[in-house]
Design a protein around this motif. Structure first.
Motif, short mmCIF file in Angstrom:
data_model
loop_
_atom_site.label_atom_id
_atom_site.label_comp_id
_atom_site.label_asym_id
_atom_site.label_seq_id
_atom_site.Cartn_x
_atom_site.Cartn_y
_atom_site.Cartn_z
N LEU A 1 0.82 -1.22 0.00
CA LEU A 1 0.00 0.00 0.00
C LEU A 1 0.85 1.26 0.00
N GLY A 2 2.05 1.17 0.55
CA GLY A 2 2.95 2.32 0.57
C GLY A 2 3.79 2.45 -0.68
N GLY A 3 3.67 1.52 -1.61
CA GLY A 3 4.42 1.57 -2.85
C GLY A 3 5.87 1.14 -2.70
N ASP A 4 6.19 0.43 -1.62
CA ASP A 4 7.57 0.03 -1.36
C ASP A 4 7.91 -1.37 -1.85
N ILE A 5 6.96 -2.03 -2.46
CA ILE A 5 7.21 -3.34 -3.05
C ILE A 5 6.44 -3.40 -4.36
N ASP A 6 7.09 -3.96 -5.38
CA ASP A 6 6.50 -4.07 -6.71
C ASP A 6 6.58 -5.52 -7.15
N LEU A 7 5.50 -6.23 -7.03
CA LEU A 7 5.50 -7.65 -7.34
C LEU A 7 5.90 -7.94 -8.78
N ALA A 8 5.60 -7.02 -9.69
CA ALA A 8 5.91 -7.23 -11.10
C ALA A 8 7.40 -7.11 -11.40
N SER A 9 8.09 -6.19 -10.73
CA SER A 9 9.50 -5.96 -11.07
C SER A 9 10.49 -6.42 -10.01
N ASP A 10 10.08 -6.60 -8.77
CA ASP A 10 11.00 -7.05 -7.73
C ASP A 10 11.32 -8.53 -7.89
N ASP A 11 12.45 -8.95 -7.33
CA ASP A 11 12.89 -10.34 -7.34
C ASP A 11 12.11 -11.07 -6.25
N ILE A 12 11.08 -11.81 -6.65
CA ILE A 12 10.23 -12.56 -5.72
C ILE A 12 10.63 -14.03 -5.79
N ARG A 13 10.81 -14.65 -4.62
CA ARG A 13 11.23 -16.05 -4.55
C ARG A 13 10.31 -16.84 -3.64
N ALA A 14 10.40 -18.17 -3.74
CA ALA A 14 9.55 -19.06 -2.95
C ALA A 14 10.40 -20.08 -2.22
N ILE A 15 10.14 -20.22 -0.93
CA ILE A 15 10.81 -21.20 -0.10
C ILE A 15 9.80 -22.27 0.28
N ILE A 16 10.18 -23.53 0.14
CA ILE A 16 9.33 -24.60 0.65
C ILE A 16 9.84 -24.90 2.06
#
Length: 129
Positions: A14-29
């Motif tokens: 909501l604060g605009g500090d994360i961008d799911l489209a351009s940030d490096d998003i990873r998944a941990i099992i």
């Protein structure tokens, strides 16, 4: 525990500090015998290293459509270790103390045997807001 978005992620989004489209998003099992979701958790260092069975590279083919976040399926190769019962999404920064947690997804049940584990995201997307 039901799947949930971490409250700290909602604030960042909501604060605009994360961008799911351009940030490096990873998944941990993760093994839930060693990690328990808490709404107070906000960074990757809150997820005990011993609970992490495997970590993906950056999610590919990310999309955001009608409030739904989605990405290509993830494959973890040569996985060994504890059983897997959940997935934690996070924003990779290279520093666990600043790597923001995004989502906790439960309902997984896999016992690693040295082979590959493929996470096939729900056809309706990974999560929606």
């Amino acid at each position: 525990m039901a799947s949930a978005l971490y409250p700290s992620f909602k604030e960042l989004l909501l604060g605009g500090d994360i961008d799911l489209a351009s940030d490096d998003i990873r998944a941990i099992i993760v093994d839930t015998a060693d990690y328990t979701y808490s709404s107070a958790h906000n960074f990757l260092d809150d997820v005990a290293a011993g609970s992490r069975v495997a970590t993906s590279s950056a999610l590919g083919s990310k999309t955001i459509t009608n409030g739904v976040f989605d990405a290509a399926d993830v494959t973890y190769n040569a996985v060994t270790g504890d059983s897997v019962e959940a997935i934690v999404l996070y924003k990779h920064t290279g520093n666990e103390a600043t790597a923001s947690l995004i989502a906790y997804i439960d309902g997984v049940s896999v016992t690693p045997n040295g082979g590959s584990i493929t996470v096939q995201w729900n056809a309706s997307g990974i999560f929606s807001i």
